[in-house]
Design an enzyme around this catalytic site. Structure first.
Site, PDB file in Angstrom:
ATOM      1  N   ASN A 198      -5.244 -12.000 -57.255  1.00 41.05           N
ATOM      2  CA  ASN A 198      -5.577 -12.750 -56.040  1.00 41.05           C
ATOM      3  C   ASN A 198      -6.291 -11.783 -55.096  1.00 41.05           C
ATOM      4  OD1 ASN A 198      -5.651 -14.179 -53.657  1.00 41.05           O
ATOM      5  ND2 ASN A 198      -3.423 -14.266 -53.368  1.00 41.05           N
ATOM      6  N   TRP A 199      -7.580 -11.959 -54.990  1.00 41.87           N
ATOM      7  CA  TRP A 199      -8.369 -11.039 -54.158  1.00 41.87           C
ATOM      8  C   TRP A 199      -8.181 -11.311 -52.657  1.00 41.87           C
ATOM      9  CZ3 TRP A 199     -13.915  -9.459 -56.212  1.00 41.87           C
ATOM     10  CH2 TRP A 199     -13.757  -8.725 -57.397  1.00 41.87           C
ATOM     11  N   LYS A 200      -7.554 -12.436 -52.327  1.00 37.56           N
ATOM     12  CA  LYS A 200      -7.371 -12.816 -50.921  1.00 37.56           C
ATOM     13  C   LYS A 200      -8.726 -12.785 -50.200  1.00 37.56           C
ATOM     14  CE  LYS A 200      -2.623 -11.330 -51.281  1.00 37.56           C
ATOM     15  NZ  LYS A 200      -1.407 -10.830 -50.654  1.00 37.56           N
ATOM     16  N   HIS A 219       0.369 -20.326 -51.198  1.00 37.46           N
ATOM     17  CA  HIS A 219       0.639 -18.895 -51.015  1.00 37.46           C
ATOM     18  C   HIS A 219       1.326 -18.689 -49.664  1.00 37.46           C
ATOM     19  CE1 HIS A 219       0.040 -14.611 -50.453  1.00 37.46           C
ATOM     20  NE2 HIS A 219      -0.145 -14.541 -51.753  1.00 37.46           N
ATOM     21  N   GLU A 267       0.877 -16.652 -47.413  1.00 34.85           N
ATOM     22  CA  GLU A 267      -0.055 -16.433 -46.294  1.00 34.85           C
ATOM     23  C   GLU A 267      -0.612 -17.759 -45.773  1.00 34.85           C
ATOM     24  OE1 GLU A 267      -2.381 -13.503 -48.361  1.00 34.85           O
ATOM     25  OE2 GLU A 267      -0.644 -12.176 -48.311  1.00 34.85           O
ATOM     26  N   GLU A 304       6.947 -15.155 -55.276  1.00 36.69           N
ATOM     27  CA  GLU A 304       6.489 -13.999 -54.501  1.00 36.69           C
ATOM     28  C   GLU A 304       7.392 -13.830 -53.280  1.00 36.69           C
ATOM     29  OE1 GLU A 304       2.058 -13.145 -55.302  1.00 36.69           O
ATOM     30  OE2 GLU A 304       2.110 -14.721 -53.803  1.00 36.69           O
ATOM     31  N   GLY A 324       2.361  -6.900 -50.329  1.00 38.10           N
ATOM     32  CA  GLY A 324       1.569  -5.905 -49.607  1.00 38.10           C
ATOM     33  C   GLY A 324       2.376  -4.806 -48.944  1.00 38.10           C
ATOM     34  N   SER A 378       3.595  -6.582 -54.686  1.00 41.33           N
ATOM     35  CA  SER A 378       3.515  -5.136 -54.921  1.00 41.33           C
ATOM     36  C   SER A 378       3.585  -4.748 -56.401  1.00 41.33           C
ATOM     37  CB  SER A 378       4.597  -4.397 -54.128  1.00 41.33           C
ATOM     38  OG  SER A 378       4.388  -4.575 -52.730  1.00 41.33           O
ATOM     39  N   GLY A 430      -2.007  -8.879 -55.909  1.00 43.34           N
ATOM     40  CA  GLY A 430      -2.917  -8.836 -54.779  1.00 43.34           C
ATOM     41  C   GLY A 430      -3.728  -7.550 -54.779  1.00 43.34           C
ATOM     42  N   GLY A 431      -3.304  -6.601 -53.976  1.00 43.06           N
ATOM     43  CA  GLY A 431      -4.067  -5.368 -53.759  1.00 43.06           C
ATOM     44  C   GLY A 431      -4.528  -4.677 -55.034  1.00 43.06           C
TER      45      GLY A 431
END
Ligand code: 13P
Length: 247
Positions: free
Chosen positions: A9-11, A95, A97, A165, A171, A210, A231-232
């Site tokens: 997920n590049w967000k 998600h 977010e 999640e 993150g 993470s 994610g990251g």
């Protein structure tokens, strides 16, 4: 045994220039022998181009959100049909977010998941407890409520994916104990059975929060973990390949 899905997920990250990472991913995957499904969910602006980069390779592209309606007066929104039209085959819905930044409720998330199915793409329904809920000992009750009310009703389990999640793990570099992930995923599997989902054993249950190359093998080794939502560490092909290698 379900085939693991390793999803990135590049967000809200990535410009045209970031497609070099997608090219590196293609190159890296062609050099290994992986028995996993690989997916990248870039920002909507890059879906089209990323589909072209992955053309002919077994890497899927997904959206990060969709509107519940197919079209209409919803300025700034993107429908599941539009995402599908660009060649995407998955879409993340609910998600944390989006639940936090856009006030999305379980009902909104369920409508979006149904929209994805209507458009012929696979929804990845996200759930997870906050730190306060965890500290109050409410993790499983929160997850039970979220999964029962966010998944599309009356749909067989092989038609969608669920991503667990923990909000506090996203993150932050913090990851639950493997035993806690095991407890949560076992609970989710039995909850799906309890609420009568057809083919409940076919729902791929991803863990997200993470995930890194250094912890991927341990997390993906948990019995009911059928993949990861990253994610990251999905932004750089080298890191993402390291996670895929752990599956
Ligand atoms: P991180 O891997 O950066 O913690 O993000 C997880 C996530 O939110 C994926 O959807």
């Amino acid at each position: 045994m379900l085939k693991p899905l390793i999803a990135g997920n590049w967000k809200m990250n990535g410009l045209k220039s970031s497609l070099t990472e997608a090219e590196l991913l293609v190159e890296g995957l062609s050099q290994g022998n992986y028995s996993v499904d690989v997916l990248i969910c870039p920002p909507a602006t890059l879906i089209d181009r990323m589909v072209s980069v992955f053309d002919g390779n077994a890497i899927s592209v997904g959206g990060q959100d969709c509107h519940a309606n197919a079209s209409g007066a919803h300025t700034g929104d993107v429908s599941a049909e539009m995402i599908s039209d660009m060649g995407a085959t998955f879409v993340i819905v609910g998600h944390s977010e989006r639940r936090t930044d856009h006030g999305e409720t379980n009902a909104v998330v369920r409508d979006k998941a149904e929209a994805a199915l209507r458009a012929g793409i696979t929804p990845i329904v996200c759930i997870g407890e906050t730190l306060a809920q965890r500290e109050a000992g409410e993790t499983l009750s929160v997850l039970g409520d979220q999964i029962a009310n966010s998944i599309p009703p009356g749909v067989a389990g092989d038609q969608y994916v669920v991503a667990y999640e923990p909000v506090w793990a996203i993150g932050t570099g913090l990851v639950p104990e493997t035993s806690d992930i095991n407890t949560a995923h076992n609970f989710l599997r039995s909850k799906l059975q309890e609420i009568g989902v057809e083919n409940a054993d076919k729902v791929r249950l991803l863990y997200g929060g993470s995930v890194k190359p250094s912890n991927a093998a341990e997390i993906l080794g948990v019995a009911e973990v059928n993949g990861a939502l990253v994610g990251g560490a999905s932004l750089k092909a080298a890191d993402f390949l390291g996670i895929i290698a752990g599956a």
